[in-house]
Design an enzyme around this catalytic site. Structure first.
Site, PDB file in Angstrom:
ATOM      1  N   CYS A  60      -2.149  33.790  10.482  1.00 12.54           N
ATOM      2  CA  CYS A  60      -1.981  34.590  11.674  1.00 12.54           C
ATOM      3  C   CYS A  60      -1.611  33.677  12.839  1.00 12.54           C
ATOM      4  CB  CYS A  60      -3.298  35.300  11.931  1.00 12.54           C
ATOM      5  SG  CYS A  60      -3.066  36.765  12.870  1.00 12.54           S
ATOM      6  N   GLU A  61      -0.405  33.139  12.787  1.00 11.18           N
ATOM      7  CA  GLU A  61       0.003  32.136  13.767  1.00 11.18           C
ATOM      8  C   GLU A  61       1.508  31.952  13.639  1.00 11.18           C
ATOM      9  OE1 GLU A  61      -2.742  29.072  14.279  1.00 11.18           O
ATOM     10  OE2 GLU A  61      -1.243  27.589  14.846  1.00 11.18           O
ATOM     11  N   GLU A  97       0.808  -1.231   0.000  1.00 11.73           N
ATOM     12  CA  GLU A  97       0.000   0.000   0.000  1.00 11.73           C
ATOM     13  C   GLU A  97       0.834   1.270   0.000  1.00 11.73           C
ATOM     14  OE1 GLU A  97      -3.835  -1.473   2.627  1.00 11.73           O
ATOM     15  OE2 GLU A  97      -2.184  -0.438   3.593  1.00 11.73           O
ATOM     16  N   PRO A  98       1.663   1.482  -1.002  1.00 12.36           N
ATOM     17  CA  PRO A  98       2.464   2.706  -1.005  1.00 12.36           C
ATOM     18  C   PRO A  98       1.632   3.950  -1.281  1.00 12.36           C
ATOM     19  CG  PRO A  98       2.715   1.538  -3.082  1.00 12.36           C
ATOM     20  CD  PRO A  98       1.876   0.655  -2.209  1.00 12.36           C
ATOM     21  N   GLY A  99       1.945   5.007  -0.583  1.00 16.00           N
ATOM     22  CA  GLY A  99       1.298   6.293  -0.867  1.00 16.00           C
ATOM     23  C   GLY A  99       2.369   7.289  -1.251  1.00 16.00           C
ATOM     24  N   ARG A 100       3.105   7.719  -0.219  1.00 11.83           N
ATOM     25  CA  ARG A 100       4.132   8.749  -0.387  1.00 11.83           C
ATOM     26  C   ARG A 100       5.123   8.440  -1.519  1.00 11.83           C
ATOM     27  NH1 ARG A 100       5.836  11.873   4.025  1.00 11.83           N
ATOM     28  NH2 ARG A 100       5.028  10.262   5.415  1.00 11.83           N
ATOM     29  N   TYR A 135       4.899  18.059  11.860  1.00 15.70           N
ATOM     30  CA  TYR A 135       5.960  17.061  12.088  1.00 15.70           C
ATOM     31  C   TYR A 135       7.378  17.612  11.902  1.00 15.70           C
ATOM     32  CZ  TYR A 135       1.962  14.601   9.813  1.00 15.70           C
ATOM     33  OH  TYR A 135       0.738  14.179   9.393  1.00 15.70           O
TER      34      TYR A 135
HETATM   35  N1  LLP Z   1      -1.548   1.995   4.474  1.00 14.10           N
HETATM   36  C1  LLP Z   1      -2.034   2.470   5.622  1.00 14.10           C
HETATM   37  C2  LLP Z   1      -2.957   1.647   6.401  1.00 14.10           C
HETATM   38  C3  LLP Z   1      -1.655   3.743   6.076  1.00 14.10           C
HETATM   39  O1  LLP Z   1      -2.137   4.193   7.221  1.00 14.10           O
HETATM   40  C4  LLP Z   1      -0.771   4.525   5.297  1.00 14.10           C
HETATM   41  C5  LLP Z   1      -0.389   5.856   5.735  1.00 14.10           C
HETATM   42  C6  LLP Z   1      -0.299   3.992   4.091  1.00 14.10           C
HETATM   43  C7  LLP Z   1      -0.703   2.717   3.717  1.00 14.10           C
HETATM   44  C8  LLP Z   1       0.623   4.741   3.180  1.00 14.10           C
HETATM   45  O2  LLP Z   1       1.843   5.030   3.775  1.00 14.10           O
HETATM   46  P1  LLP Z   1       2.997   5.763   2.913  1.00 14.10           P
HETATM   47  O3  LLP Z   1       3.470   4.801   1.867  1.00 14.10           O
HETATM   48  O4  LLP Z   1       2.406   6.967   2.330  1.00 14.10           O
HETATM   49  O5  LLP Z   1       4.043   6.074   3.922  1.00 14.10           O
HETATM   50  N2  LLP Z   1       0.382  12.672   7.038  1.00 14.10           N
HETATM   51  C9  LLP Z   1       1.673  12.044   7.280  1.00 14.10           C
HETATM   52  C10 LLP Z   1       1.688  10.607   6.818  1.00 14.10           C
HETATM   53  C11 LLP Z   1       0.605   9.780   7.445  1.00 14.10           C
HETATM   54  C12 LLP Z   1       0.596   8.374   6.935  1.00 14.10           C
HETATM   55  C13 LLP Z   1      -0.690   7.712   7.276  1.00 14.10           C
HETATM   56  N3  LLP Z   1      -0.825   6.380   6.802  1.00 14.10           N
HETATM   57  C14 LLP Z   1       2.753  12.880   6.596  1.00 14.10           C
HETATM   58  O6  LLP Z   1       2.425  13.902   6.016  1.00 14.10           O
HETATM   59  O7  LLP Z   1       3.935  12.534   6.664  1.00 14.10           O
END
Ligand code: LLP
Length: 440
Positions: free
Chosen positions: A362-363, A291-294, A335
């Site tokens: 404004c912070e 499950e890659p996102g970033r 973060y």
């Molecule tokens: N699967 C699940 C269940 C997750 O909770 C997440 C991210 C991912 C996959 C994807 O993870 P990634 O490959 O993107 O690392 N808002 C934070 C990141 C929060 C991540 C939440 N879960 C930031 O801006 O760094």
């Protein structure tokens, strides 16, 4: 090249992205603006798909964790590339549904899905539910039963891993709000409940240990714990577990100092371990889901701002204020996430001005970075923040009633708006007070 091959500096000394001049993009689309390089996103998707198939087998499926970047266009690209998606809210499900994303390839996540969310997902034909807790399990079972269906599920398990990342984005520990921990015996209890809940079709397990992880070892450790637990549940309870979702979390390079986590090498290492463990535990190799996102979208992005004031406080620090800030990117405020910034119209000059880059909210915590070295910033310059494709657009707010910036997708030298800039009228769209009351 600046950090990544698709960021470069042209003959005019301007920063380019995907071959396009960012100074021209800022002039054409206004600032602040989020630019995304579609070719980069597609190449990352293809890399994940190829590695998943090569190392885990042809049935492996990478899902795009759409919390990192949610908009209709990204779902269109994911569908086009044959990926699955991870949705974590009914809003994400709704958008995916509206653009016709194949529902079978949606995994529905979340630690507190409401009955309405579950019903909506069932009615959409969502392929798999990643069930977090007992309450969800029984509600889902009842709702599926009432529809004459069996919901295909994975159970979210917390393996008890500390992946050495920021604590706000670490999720694999026993005390996490997500899932059920193996260490407390609660994971086994929920497996047994799932096997005995009508309307539930338990197919496998899920874990996600955290985000922005730069080392393969925590993933290997998690895989080891998960495979052993899977084997245990198959032996003890005859649980028909054939799918293992190892989550996302691969780290991305935001600054020169950070390393890169090689996707191919990491996948290869994890897959070798999973195979070895399956053999040792005498179970079949499960279907592996990732499950890659970033790591799919972060480096595709660059955000362009216009510099307003440059305030030098002798003996203290220099503030460079831009026309955006924590409302369009809260990641530094939340973060202290490090970024690389440069003055896009002077990108070939020496970066010797040490700046605290501030937003317009404004912070005082409204910062985008501290100790950033910039090229002699002046009012009217374009400040580019690199690697902003993940968790920026999706985490933006209207704090101080700032309209959210547009998303501009670039591909093969062309730029197109895929999410338009919000207008002031958009900011009033939900107000029900008659806007002309004060003139009566
Ligand atoms: N699967 C699940 C269940 C997750 O909770 C997440 C991210 C991912 C996959 C994807 O993870 P990634 O490959 O993107 O690392 N808002 C934070 C990141 C929060 C991540 C939440 N879960 C930031 O801006 O760094």
């Amino acid at each position: 090249m600046v950090l990544y091959p698709h960021f470069d500096i042209n003959g005019q000394g301007h920063l380019t992205v995907g071959g396009l001049d960012t100074v021209k993009l800022a002039a054409e689309f206004g600032t602040p603006v989020n630019i995304l390089d579609e070719n980069y996103i597609r190449s990352q998707i293809r890399l994940y798909k190829a590695c998943a198939a090569q190392y885990f087998g042809a049935d492996a499926l990478p899902l795009f964790a759409s919390k990192a970047l949610c908009c209709a266009e990204i779902y269109r690209i994911a569908a086009d590339e044959g990926m699955g998606i991870d949705c974590v809210s009914p809003g994400e499900l709704y958008i995916a549904g509206r653009v016709g994303f194949p529902a079978q390839r949606i995994y529905f996540h979340g630690n507190n899905k409401t009955d309405a969310d579950l019903a909506m997902a069932l009615d959409m034909g969502v392929g798999t539910f990643v069930v977090d807790n007992h309450e969800e399990l029984s509600s889902l079972g009842e709702l599926a039963n009432a529809r004459g269906m069996r919901a295909r599920i994975l159970l979210r398990i917390t393996p008890g891993i500390d992946p050495h990342t920021h604590k706000a984005i670490s999720t694999g520990g026993i005390d996490s709000k997500f899932g059920s921990a193996i260490g407390t015996g609660q994971a086994e209890q929920i497996v047994v409940s799932a096997l005995n809940t009508p309307g539930i079709d338990l197919q496998g397990l899920h874990c996600h240990i955290g985000s922005q992880i730069f080392d393969a070892q925590p993933f290997v450790d998690a895989a080891e714990i998960m495979v052993a637990f899977m084997a245990d549940m198959i032996r003890k309870h005859r649980a028909p577990l054939t799918e293992l979702n190892l989550g996302g979390g691969l780290g991305v390079r935001y600054t020169e100092e950070q390393s890169t986590l090689d996707i191919d090498g990491t996948m290869k290492t994890i897959a070798a371990k999973v195979r070895e463990l399956c053999r040792a535990n005498e179970i079949e190799m499960p279907r592996v889901i990732l499950e890659p996102g970033r790591s799919l979208v972060a480096a595709a992005g660059v955000t362009l701002y216009t510099v307003g004031s440059v305030k030098e406080i002798p003996g203290f620090k220099n503030y460079v204020s831009v026309d955006g800030g924590m409302a369009d990117n809260p990641r530094y405020a939340l973060y202290q996430s490090p970024y690389t910034a440069l003055i896009a119209n002077k990108a070939d000059r020496p970066a010797d001005f040490c700046a605290t880059v501030a937003g317009r909210c404004c912070e005082s915590g409204d910062l985008l970075g501290e100790g950033m070295l910039l090229q002699c910033p002046e009012r009217g310059d374009i400040l580019a923040m690199l690697v902003t494709g993940a968790y920026q657009h999706s985490m933006a707010s209207n704090y101080n009633k700032l309209p959210r910036p547009p998303l501009v997708m670039i591909k093969d030298g062309e730029a197109r708006v895929v999410v338009r800039r919000e207008t002031y009228e958009d900011l009033m769209a939900y107000d029900v007070t008659d806007p002309v009351f004060s003139t009566r």
